[in-house]
Enzyme design. Sequence first.
Site, PDB file in Angstrom:
ATOM      1  N   LYS A  46       0.814  -1.215   0.000  1.00  0.00           N
ATOM      2  CA  LYS A  46       0.000   0.000   0.000  1.00  0.00           C
ATOM      3  C   LYS A  46       0.854   1.275   0.000  1.00  0.00           C
ATOM      4  O   LYS A  46       0.632   2.189  -0.791  1.00  0.00           O
ATOM      5  CB  LYS A  46      -0.925   0.027   1.228  1.00  0.00           C
ATOM      6  CG  LYS A  46      -1.934  -1.089   1.290  1.00  0.00           C
ATOM      7  CD  LYS A  46      -2.857  -0.935   2.479  1.00  0.00           C
ATOM      8  CE  LYS A  46      -2.185  -1.122   3.819  1.00  0.00           C
ATOM      9  NZ  LYS A  46      -1.657  -2.488   4.014  1.00  0.00           N
ATOM     10  N   ASN A 100      -3.222   6.435   5.629  1.00  0.00           N
ATOM     11  CA  ASN A 100      -2.534   5.562   6.567  1.00  0.00           C
ATOM     12  C   ASN A 100      -1.048   5.888   6.667  1.00  0.00           C
ATOM     13  O   ASN A 100      -0.308   5.235   7.392  1.00  0.00           O
ATOM     14  CB  ASN A 100      -2.725   4.097   6.129  1.00  0.00           C
ATOM     15  CG  ASN A 100      -2.461   3.105   7.232  1.00  0.00           C
ATOM     16  OD1 ASN A 100      -2.840   3.317   8.381  1.00  0.00           O
ATOM     17  ND2 ASN A 100      -1.806   2.014   6.887  1.00  0.00           N
ATOM     18  N   HIS A 160      -4.455  -9.519  10.094  1.00  0.00           N
ATOM     19  CA  HIS A 160      -5.327  -8.794  11.033  1.00  0.00           C
ATOM     20  C   HIS A 160      -6.650  -9.539  11.290  1.00  0.00           C
ATOM     21  O   HIS A 160      -7.670  -8.913  11.565  1.00  0.00           O
ATOM     22  CB  HIS A 160      -5.633  -7.380  10.529  1.00  0.00           C
ATOM     23  CG  HIS A 160      -4.421  -6.559  10.230  1.00  0.00           C
ATOM     24  ND1 HIS A 160      -3.465  -6.289  11.195  1.00  0.00           N
ATOM     25  CD2 HIS A 160      -4.003  -5.950   9.094  1.00  0.00           C
ATOM     26  CE1 HIS A 160      -2.516  -5.542  10.653  1.00  0.00           C
ATOM     27  NE2 HIS A 160      -2.799  -5.340   9.387  1.00  0.00           N
TER      28      HIS A 160
END
Length: 475
Positions: free
Chosen positions: A124, A147, A194
Amino acid sequence: MSGTEFAGRRVTVAGLGVSGGSAARALLGLGAEVTLVDGGDGERQRRQAAELTAAGVEVRLGEGDTLPKGTELVVTSPGWPPEHPLFAAAAAAGVEVWGDVELAWRLRGPGAAPWLAVTGTNGKTTTTGMLAAMLTAAGLRTAAVGNIGTPLLDVVLADPPYDVLAVELSSYQLHWAPSLRPHSATVLNLAPDHLDWHGSMAAYAADKGRIYQGNEVACVYNVADPATEELVRAADVVEGCRAVGFTLGPPAPGQLGVVEGLLVDRAFAGRRDVAVELAAVEDVRPPAPHNVANALAAAALARAYGLAPEAVRDGLRAFTPDPHRIATVGEVAGVGYVDDSKATNTHAAAASLGSYPSVVWLAGGLAKGATFDELVAAAADRLRGVVLIGRDRGLIAEALARHAPDVPVVDLEQTDTGAMAAAVRAAARLASPGDTVLLAPACASMDMFTNYHVRGDAFAAAVGQLATEREDHEQ
């Protein structure tokens, strides 16, 4: 929603981190009555709380589970899991919960900068940085945000405004952003990660897929990862929005790909039988396969926004990768040493291991519920040795015993400040000229290090120490 609608509104901000502080200050500036809650009560929290209190925010430390009386809206930091007691209390009271991304999206003014959005299990930050570099090369006022970098709220409220934003979004942020509707977006890849936060792979994928909702021009997917295309198929998009694939092979019509060492575009060329040259593979740094895929995804978003091929090429040439991402940190006695400390899950480690033909692998840390059989089985034929560190190293050792029983393994129990130096020395003993000692831990770092940055720095320092020791010995 206009900023004036927050005047006098009682808003609770959950979490005293970077995004929480940014949200509290932004809401305060809009006239809201802001209370910030955080379960911690350490020195760092008290220092940050003092700054916010001075600005006019009511801060309650050690009270993260309780919804303040009179709360009309909760704005949460992305790391707070959905099952947190505060959110259960909010639901019982009929109070909405937004993330900082949702708040930023709703606060955009008329003519606001479009968002080109990036998510995925891995890649990302690199992809978002590449995209921002391309937009900058086109002469646009832009920033890599979300982020990474500057908090989104600070950028959305900036004066003068930005032309377009390259926005990295985590699955946590997407979970709390129900009204987000980017101009164009990509899911780079999907692999288990996650799951302790999301509860299941299906829930994790669904939150990633939110990034495609309402896309206007292009939903960019990974041809090699069918799950990303399935998310595109499931999305409700603006009429005329296109599905655009990227591939490391020759592209079909409607895709970007690689032909004879060139990145080419068959999606935005204007004709199905035309491939437009965008850049050379050597313009991508480093030109590892997974990083070329990142560049193609960034290029697809840039082209969806209307950038010329020259801007894609110039952006890639100008882009400087962030540290700890498959970065060569030294060569000692004919052995290369590569820091990919950011490879904190098995998917990232597999991409890293696949970039080198002969590897001494340095791995281990916090597994986060991961299993390692598939990773080890795929990499077994290129492993010349393995050095294991960290709390969950035994899980990797078990996978090695099953799938690579002939590969020598050094299992280090050491966890003090000298552990990384010991690991590098052990790896050096296993390596031969032409090998690569690769730090691609496949695990999080927090059992031994503050974060993956510190882990990578420790590796680089240990390699430097090894080089100095060898030079002194040779003299």
